[in-house]
Design a protein around this motif. Sequence first.
Motif, PDB file in Angstrom:
ATOM      1  N   ALA A 171       4.426  22.768 -35.274  1.00 30.53           N
ATOM      2  CA  ALA A 171       4.101  22.907 -36.663  1.00 30.53           C
ATOM      3  C   ALA A 171       5.289  22.946 -37.538  1.00 30.53           C
ATOM      4  O   ALA A 171       5.453  23.233 -38.944  1.00 30.53           O
ATOM      5  N   LEU A 172       6.493  23.877 -37.040  1.00 28.04           N
ATOM      6  CA  LEU A 172       7.252  24.640 -37.621  1.00 28.04           C
ATOM      7  C   LEU A 172       8.845  23.645 -37.714  1.00 28.04           C
ATOM      8  O   LEU A 172       9.580  23.816 -38.613  1.00 28.04           O
ATOM      9  N   ARG A 173       8.722  23.267 -36.810  1.00 26.52           N
ATOM     10  CA  ARG A 173       9.941  22.136 -36.968  1.00 26.52           C
ATOM     11  C   ARG A 173       9.745  20.898 -36.991  1.00 26.52           C
ATOM     12  O   ARG A 173      10.228  20.092 -38.075  1.00 26.52           O
ATOM     13  N   THR A 174       9.226  19.807 -36.559  1.00 23.12           N
ATOM     14  CA  THR A 174       9.134  18.566 -36.465  1.00 23.12           C
ATOM     15  C   THR A 174       8.414  18.268 -38.116  1.00 23.12           C
ATOM     16  O   THR A 174       8.792  17.952 -38.502  1.00 23.12           O
ATOM     17  N   ALA A 175       7.273  19.004 -37.670  1.00 25.44           N
ATOM     18  CA  ALA A 175       6.832  18.450 -39.293  1.00 25.44           C
ATOM     19  C   ALA A 175       6.424  19.603 -40.296  1.00 25.44           C
ATOM     20  O   ALA A 175       6.804  18.785 -41.856  1.00 25.44           O
ATOM     21  N   ALA A 176       7.542  20.237 -40.109  1.00 28.97           N
ATOM     22  CA  ALA A 176       7.937  21.905 -40.960  1.00 28.97           C
ATOM     23  C   ALA A 176       6.816  22.018 -42.397  1.00 28.97           C
ATOM     24  O   ALA A 176       6.691  21.925 -43.052  1.00 28.97           O
ATOM     25  N   VAL A 177       5.742  22.498 -40.810  1.00 26.63           N
ATOM     26  CA  VAL A 177       4.111  23.178 -42.101  1.00 26.63           C
ATOM     27  C   VAL A 177       4.687  23.826 -43.549  1.00 26.63           C
ATOM     28  O   VAL A 177       5.315  25.091 -43.129  1.00 26.63           O
ATOM     29  N   GLU A 178       5.036  23.819 -44.677  1.00 25.91           N
ATOM     30  CA  GLU A 178       5.295  24.917 -45.838  1.00 25.91           C
ATOM     31  C   GLU A 178       4.028  25.483 -46.154  1.00 25.91           C
ATOM     32  O   GLU A 178       2.646  25.025 -46.075  1.00 25.91           O
ATOM     33  N   PRO A 179       3.664  26.471 -46.628  1.00 25.10           N
ATOM     34  CA  PRO A 179       2.879  27.776 -46.936  1.00 25.10           C
ATOM     35  C   PRO A 179       2.751  26.313 -48.220  1.00 25.10           C
ATOM     36  O   PRO A 179       2.531  25.850 -49.415  1.00 25.10           O
ATOM     37  N   CYS A 264      -6.159  10.469 -37.526  1.00 26.85           N
ATOM     38  CA  CYS A 264      -4.611  11.204 -37.829  1.00 26.85           C
ATOM     39  C   CYS A 264      -3.991  10.408 -39.398  1.00 26.85           C
ATOM     40  O   CYS A 264      -3.577  11.737 -40.216  1.00 26.85           O
ATOM     41  N   VAL A 265      -4.177   9.331 -39.431  1.00 28.70           N
ATOM     42  CA  VAL A 265      -3.313   8.662 -40.029  1.00 28.70           C
ATOM     43  C   VAL A 265      -4.747   8.811 -41.508  1.00 28.70           C
ATOM     44  O   VAL A 265      -4.415   9.001 -42.985  1.00 28.70           O
ATOM     45  N   GLN A 266      -5.760   8.625 -40.852  1.00 25.64           N
ATOM     46  CA  GLN A 266      -6.630   8.035 -41.946  1.00 25.64           C
ATOM     47  C   GLN A 266      -7.323   9.329 -42.896  1.00 25.64           C
ATOM     48  O   GLN A 266      -7.631   9.617 -44.080  1.00 25.64           O
ATOM     49  N   VAL A 267      -6.540  10.258 -42.201  1.00 28.38           N
ATOM     50  CA  VAL A 267      -7.319  12.046 -42.696  1.00 28.38           C
ATOM     51  C   VAL A 267      -6.033  12.491 -43.524  1.00 28.38           C
ATOM     52  O   VAL A 267      -6.414  13.466 -44.666  1.00 28.38           O
ATOM     53  N   LEU A 268      -5.159  11.241 -44.074  1.00 24.65           N
ATOM     54  CA  LEU A 268      -3.875  12.361 -44.772  1.00 24.65           C
ATOM     55  C   LEU A 268      -4.611  12.359 -46.490  1.00 24.65           C
ATOM     56  O   LEU A 268      -4.605  11.207 -46.805  1.00 24.65           O
ATOM     57  N   ARG A 269      -3.815  12.939 -47.161  1.00 25.63           N
ATOM     58  CA  ARG A 269      -3.740  12.773 -48.524  1.00 25.63           C
ATOM     59  C   ARG A 269      -2.287  11.922 -48.833  1.00 25.63           C
ATOM     60  O   ARG A 269      -1.780  11.699 -47.835  1.00 25.63           O
ATOM     61  N   PRO A 270      -1.755  11.468 -49.684  1.00 26.12           N
ATOM     62  CA  PRO A 270      -0.896  10.854 -50.474  1.00 26.12           C
ATOM     63  C   PRO A 270       0.132  11.492 -50.054  1.00 26.12           C
ATOM     64  O   PRO A 270       0.465  12.899 -50.384  1.00 26.12           O
ATOM     65  N   ARG A 271       1.776  10.955 -49.586  1.00 26.62           N
ATOM     66  CA  ARG A 271       2.471  11.998 -49.585  1.00 26.62           C
ATOM     67  C   ARG A 271       2.721  12.645 -47.823  1.00 26.62           C
ATOM     68  O   ARG A 271       3.178  13.418 -47.588  1.00 26.62           O
ATOM     69  N   GLY A 272       1.019  12.432 -47.421  1.00 26.87           N
ATOM     70  CA  GLY A 272       0.841  13.370 -45.716  1.00 26.87           C
ATOM     71  C   GLY A 272       2.040  12.761 -44.744  1.00 26.87           C
ATOM     72  O   GLY A 272       2.004  11.229 -45.048  1.00 26.87           O
ATOM     73  N   THR A 273       1.925  13.250 -43.703  1.00 28.66           N
ATOM     74  CA  THR A 273       2.191  13.119 -42.502  1.00 28.66           C
ATOM     75  C   THR A 273       1.874  13.000 -40.963  1.00 28.66           C
ATOM     76  O   THR A 273       0.712  14.547 -41.546  1.00 28.66           O
TER      77      THR A 273
END
Length: 359
Positions: A171-179, A264-273
Amino acid sequence: MKAAILHEIGAPLVVEDADIDDPRDDEVLVRTAASGVCHSDWHNIIGDSPMPVPALLGHEAAGVVEAVGSNVTYVKPGDHVIARGSFCGACEMCLRGHANLCPEKPGRDLDLKPWRISLDGERLNTSQSNISSFAEQMLLHENGVVKIREEIPLDVAALVGCGVMTGVGAALRTAAVEPGSTVAVFGLGGIGLSVVQGARIAGALRIIAVDLVDEKLDVAREFGATDTVNGKTEDPVAAIKALTGDGVDHSFDAIGLGSVATQCVQVLRPRGTATLIGVIPDGQTLPLDWRMLGGEKRVQTCNMGSTRFRIDMPMLLDLYSQGRLMIDEMITRRGPLDDINEMFEAMAGGSVTRQVIMF
Protein backbone atom coordinates in the motif's frame (compact mmCIF):
# COMPACT_ATOMS: atom_id res chain seq x y z
CA MET A 1 19.65 -28.36 15.52
CA LYS A 2 15.99 -29.36 15.19
CA ALA A 3 14.57 -28.55 11.76
CA ALA A 4 11.38 -29.30 9.82
CA ILE A 5 12.43 -30.87 6.51
CA LEU A 6 10.45 -31.25 3.28
CA HIS A 7 11.45 -34.61 1.78
CA GLU A 8 8.64 -35.02 -0.75
CA ILE A 9 6.35 -32.53 -2.50
CA GLY A 10 2.86 -32.85 -1.02
CA ALA A 11 4.05 -34.75 2.06
CA PRO A 12 4.16 -33.48 5.67
CA LEU A 13 7.36 -31.91 6.97
CA VAL A 14 9.54 -34.11 9.16
CA VAL A 15 11.14 -32.67 12.31
CA GLU A 16 14.65 -34.09 12.69
CA ASP A 17 18.23 -33.14 13.52
CA ALA A 18 20.10 -31.18 10.85
CA ASP A 19 23.59 -29.66 10.79
CA ILE A 20 24.48 -26.01 10.27
CA ASP A 21 27.96 -24.71 9.49
CA ASP A 22 29.91 -22.03 11.36
CA PRO A 23 29.63 -18.50 9.96
CA ARG A 24 32.17 -17.51 7.32
CA ASP A 25 33.69 -14.02 7.02
CA ASP A 26 30.49 -12.23 5.98
CA GLU A 27 27.93 -14.49 7.65
CA VAL A 28 25.82 -14.29 10.81
CA LEU A 29 24.59 -17.23 12.89
CA VAL A 30 21.19 -16.45 14.42
CA ARG A 31 19.31 -18.38 17.11
CA THR A 32 15.75 -18.49 15.76
CA ALA A 33 13.20 -17.15 18.23
CA ALA A 34 10.05 -17.09 16.09
CA SER A 35 9.06 -18.03 12.55
CA GLY A 36 5.77 -17.25 10.86
CA VAL A 37 3.89 -19.88 8.86
CA CYS A 38 3.36 -18.30 5.44
CA HIS A 39 1.38 -19.20 2.31
CA SER A 40 4.55 -18.92 0.22
CA ASP A 41 5.98 -21.97 2.01
CA TRP A 42 2.67 -23.80 1.52
CA HIS A 43 2.99 -23.21 -2.25
CA ASN A 44 6.42 -24.91 -2.08
CA ILE A 45 5.07 -27.83 -0.07
CA ILE A 46 2.13 -28.62 -2.35
CA GLY A 47 4.06 -28.00 -5.56
CA ASP A 48 2.42 -24.80 -6.82
CA SER A 49 5.89 -23.26 -6.65
CA PRO A 50 8.01 -26.41 -6.91
CA MET A 51 11.53 -26.61 -5.52
CA PRO A 52 14.14 -29.38 -5.22
CA VAL A 53 14.04 -31.59 -2.12
CA PRO A 54 15.14 -32.26 0.54
CA ALA A 55 14.54 -28.66 1.55
CA LEU A 56 14.43 -26.51 4.66
CA LEU A 57 11.71 -23.90 4.26
CA GLY A 58 10.67 -20.85 6.28
CA HIS A 59 11.41 -17.20 5.57
CA GLU A 60 9.43 -15.02 8.03
CA ALA A 61 11.60 -14.96 11.13
CA ALA A 62 13.38 -13.11 13.90
CA GLY A 63 16.00 -14.12 16.41
CA VAL A 64 19.16 -13.28 18.34
CA VAL A 65 22.67 -13.20 16.87
CA GLU A 66 24.89 -15.95 18.30
CA ALA A 67 28.09 -15.55 16.26
CA VAL A 68 29.45 -13.44 13.41
CA GLY A 69 32.16 -13.81 10.76
CA SER A 70 35.40 -11.85 10.86
CA ASN A 71 34.26 -9.18 8.37
CA VAL A 72 30.84 -8.51 9.91
CA THR A 73 30.42 -4.99 11.31
CA TYR A 74 26.65 -4.39 11.22
CA VAL A 75 25.68 -6.70 14.12
CA LYS A 76 27.31 -8.43 17.08
CA PRO A 77 26.36 -11.41 19.28
CA GLY A 78 23.31 -10.60 21.38
CA ASP A 79 21.70 -8.26 18.83
CA HIS A 80 18.06 -8.86 17.95
CA VAL A 81 17.42 -9.13 14.21
CA ILE A 82 14.80 -9.81 11.56
CA ALA A 83 15.85 -12.19 8.80
CA ARG A 84 15.41 -10.93 5.26
CA GLY A 85 16.74 -11.61 1.77
CA SER A 86 20.26 -10.26 1.32
CA PHE A 87 21.24 -7.48 -1.04
CA CYS A 88 24.61 -6.42 -2.47
CA GLY A 89 24.28 -2.64 -2.05
CA ALA A 90 26.24 -1.96 -5.24
CA CYS A 91 24.08 -3.00 -8.21
CA GLU A 92 21.79 -0.62 -10.09
CA MET A 93 18.65 -1.82 -8.27
CA CYS A 94 20.26 -1.33 -4.85
CA LEU A 95 21.63 2.09 -5.75
CA ARG A 96 18.21 3.16 -6.99
CA GLY A 97 16.72 2.22 -3.62
CA HIS A 98 15.21 -1.11 -4.70
CA ALA A 99 17.24 -3.59 -2.64
CA ASN A 100 14.21 -5.91 -2.66
CA LEU A 101 14.94 -6.49 -6.37
CA CYS A 102 18.70 -6.99 -6.01
CA PRO A 103 19.71 -9.64 -8.60
CA GLU A 104 22.99 -10.46 -6.84
CA LYS A 105 21.64 -11.60 -3.43
CA PRO A 106 25.07 -12.31 -1.94
CA GLY A 107 25.48 -15.50 0.03
CA ARG A 108 27.31 -18.78 0.17
CA ASP A 109 27.61 -20.77 -3.05
CA LEU A 110 25.26 -23.68 -2.40
CA ASP A 111 27.32 -26.04 -4.55
CA LEU A 112 30.51 -25.70 -2.50
CA LYS A 113 31.37 -27.69 0.62
CA PRO A 114 31.05 -27.45 3.51
CA TRP A 115 27.33 -27.24 3.04
CA ARG A 116 25.63 -24.30 4.71
CA ILE A 117 22.89 -26.62 6.03
CA SER A 118 22.91 -30.39 5.72
CA LEU A 119 21.13 -33.56 6.79
CA ASP A 120 23.15 -36.77 7.25
CA GLY A 121 25.90 -35.33 5.08
CA GLU A 122 23.50 -34.34 2.26
CA ARG A 123 22.99 -30.71 1.31
CA LEU A 124 19.61 -29.23 2.17
CA ASN A 125 18.06 -26.90 -0.37
CA THR A 126 17.03 -23.59 1.15
CA SER A 127 13.86 -21.53 1.16
CA GLN A 128 13.21 -18.38 -0.81
CA SER A 129 15.65 -15.65 0.18
CA ASN A 130 17.95 -18.40 1.55
CA ILE A 131 16.61 -17.93 5.09
CA SER A 132 15.33 -21.41 6.06
CA SER A 133 13.76 -20.45 9.38
CA PHE A 134 11.91 -23.69 10.21
CA ALA A 135 14.92 -24.57 12.35
CA GLU A 136 16.49 -23.63 15.65
CA GLN A 137 19.26 -21.66 13.91
CA MET A 138 19.70 -19.63 10.71
CA LEU A 139 22.98 -18.94 8.88
CA LEU A 140 22.58 -15.69 6.96
CA HIS A 141 24.64 -13.17 5.02
CA GLU A 142 25.31 -9.97 6.97
CA ASN A 143 23.08 -8.09 4.50
CA GLY A 144 20.31 -10.58 5.20
CA VAL A 145 19.50 -9.28 8.67
CA VAL A 146 17.90 -6.08 9.98
CA LYS A 147 18.86 -4.99 13.51
CA ILE A 148 15.92 -4.03 15.76
CA ARG A 149 15.34 -2.74 19.30
CA GLU A 150 15.51 -5.41 22.00
CA GLU A 151 12.17 -4.39 23.55
CA ILE A 152 10.25 -5.47 20.44
CA PRO A 153 8.64 -8.93 20.92
CA LEU A 154 10.35 -11.32 18.54
CA ASP A 155 7.11 -12.98 17.38
CA VAL A 156 5.91 -9.53 16.29
CA ALA A 157 9.26 -8.84 14.62
CA ALA A 158 9.07 -12.13 12.73
CA LEU A 159 5.79 -11.14 11.06
CA VAL A 160 7.31 -7.84 9.96
CA GLY A 161 9.88 -9.96 8.10
CA CYS A 162 7.33 -10.96 5.46
CA GLY A 163 3.55 -10.68 5.83
CA VAL A 164 3.29 -7.29 7.53
CA MET A 165 6.13 -5.81 5.50
CA THR A 166 4.70 -7.08 2.23
CA GLY A 167 1.13 -5.95 2.90
CA VAL A 168 1.82 -2.55 4.39
CA GLY A 169 4.59 -1.98 1.85
CA ALA A 170 2.25 -2.89 -1.01
CA ALA A 171 0.00 0.00 0.00
CA LEU A 172 2.64 2.54 1.04
CA ARG A 173 5.48 1.75 -1.37
CA THR A 174 4.37 -0.35 -4.35
CA ALA A 175 1.00 1.31 -4.95
CA ALA A 176 1.77 4.59 -3.14
CA VAL A 177 -1.83 4.99 -1.98
CA GLU A 178 -2.64 8.68 -1.57
CA PRO A 179 -4.84 10.36 1.06
CA GLY A 180 -8.48 10.32 -0.03
CA SER A 181 -8.05 7.26 -2.27
CA THR A 182 -10.55 4.41 -2.57
CA VAL A 183 -9.13 0.92 -2.06
CA ALA A 184 -10.35 -2.69 -2.44
CA VAL A 185 -8.47 -5.59 -0.80
CA PHE A 186 -9.22 -9.17 -1.90
CA GLY A 187 -8.24 -11.76 0.73
CA LEU A 188 -7.97 -11.07 4.45
CA GLY A 189 -5.17 -13.25 5.71
CA GLY A 190 -2.10 -11.69 7.29
CA ILE A 191 -1.02 -9.94 4.10
CA GLY A 192 -4.51 -8.69 3.24
CA LEU A 193 -5.06 -7.26 6.72
CA SER A 194 -1.66 -5.60 6.45
CA VAL A 195 -2.73 -4.00 3.15
CA VAL A 196 -5.86 -2.72 4.91
CA GLN A 197 -3.66 -1.20 7.60
CA GLY A 198 -1.26 0.28 5.07
CA ALA A 199 -4.15 1.93 3.25
CA ARG A 200 -5.48 3.27 6.56
CA ILE A 201 -2.06 4.67 7.52
CA ALA A 202 -1.79 6.25 4.04
CA GLY A 203 -5.08 8.09 4.59
CA ALA A 204 -7.36 6.20 2.21
CA LEU A 205 -10.91 7.50 2.40
CA ARG A 206 -12.64 4.19 1.68
CA ILE A 207 -11.21 0.69 2.21
CA ILE A 208 -13.36 -2.17 0.95
CA ALA A 209 -12.38 -5.62 2.27
CA VAL A 210 -13.40 -8.75 0.32
CA ASP A 211 -13.36 -12.34 1.59
CA LEU A 212 -15.52 -15.45 1.71
CA VAL A 213 -15.65 -15.69 5.52
CA ASP A 214 -17.82 -13.32 7.57
CA GLU A 215 -15.56 -13.60 10.63
CA LYS A 216 -12.61 -12.32 8.59
CA LEU A 217 -14.71 -9.44 7.31
CA ASP A 218 -15.54 -8.48 10.89
CA VAL A 219 -11.83 -8.54 11.78
CA ALA A 220 -11.01 -6.38 8.76
CA ARG A 221 -13.25 -3.62 10.12
CA GLU A 222 -11.24 -3.66 13.34
CA PHE A 223 -8.07 -3.18 11.27
CA GLY A 224 -9.44 -0.22 9.32
CA ALA A 225 -11.81 -1.43 6.58
CA THR A 226 -14.75 0.93 6.05
CA ASP A 227 -16.84 -1.54 4.00
CA THR A 228 -16.92 -5.31 3.53
CA VAL A 229 -18.08 -7.65 0.78
CA ASN A 230 -18.62 -11.40 1.11
CA GLY A 231 -17.56 -12.82 -2.24
CA LYS A 232 -19.44 -16.05 -1.55
CA THR A 233 -22.87 -14.43 -1.27
CA GLU A 234 -22.52 -11.58 -3.79
CA ASP A 235 -20.55 -10.64 -6.88
CA PRO A 236 -17.64 -8.57 -5.50
CA VAL A 237 -17.19 -6.62 -8.73
CA ALA A 238 -20.84 -5.52 -8.79
CA ALA A 239 -20.83 -4.84 -5.04
CA ILE A 240 -17.72 -2.63 -5.21
CA LYS A 241 -19.08 -0.73 -8.21
CA ALA A 242 -22.34 -0.19 -6.29
CA LEU A 243 -20.41 1.20 -3.31
CA THR A 244 -18.16 3.50 -5.32
CA GLY A 245 -20.00 4.34 -8.52
CA ASP A 246 -17.06 4.06 -10.93
CA GLY A 247 -14.70 1.73 -9.09
CA VAL A 248 -11.64 2.16 -6.89
CA ASP A 249 -8.31 3.89 -7.27
CA HIS A 250 -6.40 0.88 -6.00
CA SER A 251 -7.15 -2.83 -5.77
CA PHE A 252 -4.99 -5.55 -4.23
CA ASP A 253 -4.97 -9.33 -4.76
CA ALA A 254 -3.70 -10.81 -1.50
CA ILE A 255 -4.77 -14.36 -2.42
CA GLY A 256 -2.91 -15.49 -5.55
CA LEU A 257 -5.59 -16.62 -8.01
CA GLY A 258 -5.91 -15.64 -11.64
CA SER A 259 -9.68 -15.17 -11.29
CA VAL A 260 -9.24 -12.82 -8.32
CA ALA A 261 -6.54 -10.86 -10.14
CA THR A 262 -9.01 -10.36 -12.99
CA GLN A 263 -11.60 -9.06 -10.54
CA CYS A 264 -8.99 -6.62 -9.23
CA VAL A 265 -8.78 -5.15 -12.72
CA GLN A 266 -12.54 -5.13 -13.21
CA VAL A 267 -13.16 -2.99 -10.11
CA LEU A 268 -10.78 -0.19 -11.14
CA ARG A 269 -11.90 3.27 -12.04
CA PRO A 270 -10.08 5.12 -14.88
CA ARG A 271 -6.35 5.45 -14.10
CA GLY A 272 -6.75 2.94 -11.30
CA THR A 273 -4.00 0.46 -10.40
CA ALA A 274 -4.31 -3.24 -9.54
CA THR A 275 -1.43 -4.55 -7.40
CA LEU A 276 -1.00 -8.33 -7.42
CA ILE A 277 0.66 -9.60 -4.25
CA GLY A 278 -0.41 -13.24 -3.96
CA VAL A 279 1.68 -16.00 -5.55
CA ILE A 280 -0.35 -17.24 -8.53
CA PRO A 281 0.45 -20.95 -9.13
CA ASP A 282 2.87 -21.70 -11.97
CA GLY A 283 1.09 -22.06 -15.30
CA GLN A 284 -2.09 -20.28 -14.20
CA THR A 285 -2.91 -17.46 -16.60
CA LEU A 286 -4.52 -14.10 -15.97
CA PRO A 287 -7.60 -13.79 -18.24
CA LEU A 288 -7.78 -10.14 -19.33
CA ASP A 289 -9.69 -8.63 -22.21
CA TRP A 290 -7.72 -5.66 -23.54
CA ARG A 291 -10.73 -3.40 -23.05
CA MET A 292 -10.62 -4.08 -19.31
CA LEU A 293 -7.55 -1.84 -19.22
CA GLY A 294 -9.21 1.05 -21.03
CA GLY A 295 -8.98 4.40 -19.29
CA GLU A 296 -5.26 4.03 -18.55
CA LYS A 297 -5.72 1.34 -15.94
CA ARG A 298 -2.58 -0.42 -14.77
CA VAL A 299 -1.60 -3.85 -13.45
CA GLN A 300 1.56 -4.37 -11.41
CA THR A 301 3.10 -7.05 -9.23
CA CYS A 302 4.58 -6.56 -5.78
CA ASN A 303 7.85 -7.98 -4.48
CA MET A 304 8.16 -7.87 -0.69
CA GLY A 305 6.19 -4.63 -0.57
CA SER A 306 8.90 -2.70 -2.48
CA THR A 307 10.43 -2.36 0.97
CA ARG A 308 13.74 -0.72 1.80
CA PHE A 309 14.50 -3.27 4.48
CA ARG A 310 16.75 -1.41 6.90
CA ILE A 311 14.67 1.78 6.65
CA ASP A 312 11.11 0.48 6.47
CA MET A 313 11.24 -2.42 8.95
CA PRO A 314 12.28 -0.21 11.89
CA MET A 315 9.63 2.29 10.76
CA LEU A 316 6.93 -0.38 10.87
CA LEU A 317 8.05 -1.41 14.35
CA ASP A 318 7.87 2.24 15.44
CA LEU A 319 4.29 2.38 14.14
CA TYR A 320 3.60 -0.80 16.13
CA SER A 321 5.09 0.69 19.31
CA GLN A 322 2.93 3.81 18.83
CA GLY A 323 -0.22 1.68 18.55
CA ARG A 324 -0.80 2.66 14.92
CA LEU A 325 0.02 -0.76 13.41
CA MET A 326 -1.80 -3.79 14.82
CA ILE A 327 0.35 -6.95 14.79
CA ASP A 328 -0.41 -8.83 18.04
CA GLU A 329 -4.05 -8.95 16.97
CA MET A 330 -3.08 -10.80 13.78
CA ILE A 331 -1.56 -13.78 15.60
CA THR A 332 -4.15 -16.54 15.83
CA ARG A 333 -1.86 -19.22 17.21
CA ARG A 334 1.61 -19.76 18.63
CA GLY A 335 3.15 -23.21 19.00
CA PRO A 336 6.34 -25.30 18.92
CA LEU A 337 8.08 -26.60 15.79
CA ASP A 338 6.42 -30.00 16.30
CA ASP A 339 3.05 -28.35 15.50
CA ILE A 340 4.13 -27.14 12.08
CA ASN A 341 2.06 -29.57 9.99
CA GLU A 342 -1.08 -28.80 12.02
CA MET A 343 -0.43 -25.11 11.43
CA PHE A 344 -0.20 -25.58 7.68
CA GLU A 345 -3.44 -27.57 7.70
CA ALA A 346 -5.18 -24.78 9.62
CA MET A 347 -3.81 -22.19 7.21
CA ALA A 348 -4.97 -24.16 4.18
CA GLY A 349 -8.43 -24.40 5.75
CA GLY A 350 -8.65 -20.63 6.03
CA SER A 351 -9.48 -20.59 9.72
CA VAL A 352 -6.47 -18.55 10.91
CA THR A 353 -4.89 -15.17 10.24
CA ARG A 354 -1.24 -15.70 11.15
CA GLN A 355 0.50 -18.46 13.09
CA VAL A 356 3.95 -18.32 14.66
CA ILE A 357 6.34 -21.11 15.58
CA MET A 358 8.07 -20.27 18.85
CA PHE A 359 11.51 -21.73 19.58
